[in-house]
Write an enzyme that holds these catalytic residues in place. Structure first.
Site, PDB file in Angstrom:
ATOM      1  N   ARG A 103       0.860  -1.188   0.000  1.00  0.00           N
ATOM      2  CA  ARG A 103       0.000   0.000   0.000  1.00  0.00           C
ATOM      3  C   ARG A 103       0.893   1.234   0.000  1.00  0.00           C
ATOM      4  O   ARG A 103       2.001   1.213   0.549  1.00  0.00           O
ATOM      5  CB  ARG A 103      -0.892   0.019   1.246  1.00  0.00           C
ATOM      6  N   LYS A 118      -1.822  -0.972   7.911  1.00  0.00           N
ATOM      7  CA  LYS A 118      -3.255  -1.262   8.013  1.00  0.00           C
ATOM      8  C   LYS A 118      -3.547  -2.532   8.805  1.00  0.00           C
ATOM      9  O   LYS A 118      -4.398  -2.543   9.686  1.00  0.00           O
ATOM     10  CB  LYS A 118      -3.871  -1.357   6.619  1.00  0.00           C
ATOM     11  N   HIS A 160      -3.875   3.562  -5.069  1.00  0.00           N
ATOM     12  CA  HIS A 160      -4.149   2.131  -4.875  1.00  0.00           C
ATOM     13  C   HIS A 160      -4.051   1.352  -6.193  1.00  0.00           C
ATOM     14  O   HIS A 160      -3.975   0.124  -6.198  1.00  0.00           O
ATOM     15  CB  HIS A 160      -5.513   1.943  -4.214  1.00  0.00           C
ATOM     16  N   ARG A 178      -0.948  -0.971  -6.264  1.00  0.00           N
ATOM     17  CA  ARG A 178      -1.135  -2.279  -5.613  1.00  0.00           C
ATOM     18  C   ARG A 178      -2.005  -3.193  -6.483  1.00  0.00           C
ATOM     19  O   ARG A 178      -1.733  -4.384  -6.627  1.00  0.00           O
ATOM     20  CB  ARG A 178      -1.772  -2.045  -4.243  1.00  0.00           C
ATOM     21  N   HIS A 189      -5.636 -10.892   1.775  1.00  0.00           N
ATOM     22  CA  HIS A 189      -7.086 -10.975   1.625  1.00  0.00           C
ATOM     23  C   HIS A 189      -7.589 -12.233   2.314  1.00  0.00           C
ATOM     24  O   HIS A 189      -6.866 -13.224   2.431  1.00  0.00           O
ATOM     25  CB  HIS A 189      -7.484 -10.996   0.148  1.00  0.00           C
ATOM     26  N   TYR A 209     -10.974  -7.655  -6.349  1.00  0.00           N
ATOM     27  CA  TYR A 209     -10.053  -6.556  -6.076  1.00  0.00           C
ATOM     28  C   TYR A 209      -9.216  -6.183  -7.302  1.00  0.00           C
ATOM     29  O   TYR A 209      -9.030  -5.009  -7.602  1.00  0.00           O
ATOM     30  CB  TYR A 209      -9.155  -6.962  -4.909  1.00  0.00           C
TER      31      TYR A 209
END
Length: 180
Positions: A40, A63, A128, A131, A154, A163
């Site tokens: 990220r 995160k 983002h 990523r 994930h 995603y």
């Protein structure tokens, strides 16, 4: 909610890298780190020179608080070696021009991505997207959703495919074949 997309076209990816390399080495390194590690942007911006001196980059994700150990690709390692030459070990890798030793802000990273979007006519591009570009290209090359799921932290393979846009690509292909 406006979802950002990965950069899926490999030729365009190469053009973006070349464009950045010619204009701003710091932004080029930021871009390479994103598309080669899947980190990220908040984790990339926290990196210091000492964090990238070996072959692996070890971080604790901001995160998730989970540790992440990523081996650098040859392209990334070569670019970083040139970039960090003669830089102090404690200096932020993606350094702001403001202040003595401050990391680039997330807002400025977003502006850099918008400059790329404007230059290359890309829509739905944000920080983002780096990523997601990593994830998309990893999946296309290896077709291994389980390892990608682990790389991206994930909880389910379906989450990973959604995603990176694979599910949407499949839906779009099906939709385009409707002829009733």
């Amino acid at each position: 909610m406006n979802l950002v997309q990965p950069i899926k076209d490999k030729e365009q990816l190469q053009e973006i890298k070349q464009w950045l390399k010619e204009r701003n080495e710091r932004n080029y390194i930021l871009f390479l780190l994103g598309i080669h590690t899947g980190f990220r942007v908040s984790d990339i911006l926290r990196l210091r020179v000492k964090d990238v001196q070996g072959w692996n980059i070890f971080i604790k994700e901001k995160k998730t608080k989970k540790p992440k150990d990523v081996k650098m690709s040859n392209e990334l390692k070569k670019a970083i070696r040139n970039y960090i030459k003669d830089k102090p070990k404690n200096e932020f890798l993606i350094k702001s021009r403001n202040g003595k030793n401050k990391p680039l802000s997330r807002g400025m990273a977003y502006i850099i991505m918008q400059q790329i979007a404007d230059e290359f006519g890309l829509e739905r591009l944000g920080t983002h997207s780096l990523r997601k570009t990593y994830g998309y290209n990893h999946y296309i090359k290896f077709k291994d959703v389980a390892s990608l799921q682990e790389m991206l932290n994930h909880s389910h393979p379906k989450e990973t495919l959604r995603y990176i846009g694979i599910n949407q690509d499949n839906l779009n292909k099906q939709q385009s074949k409707i002829d009733w």
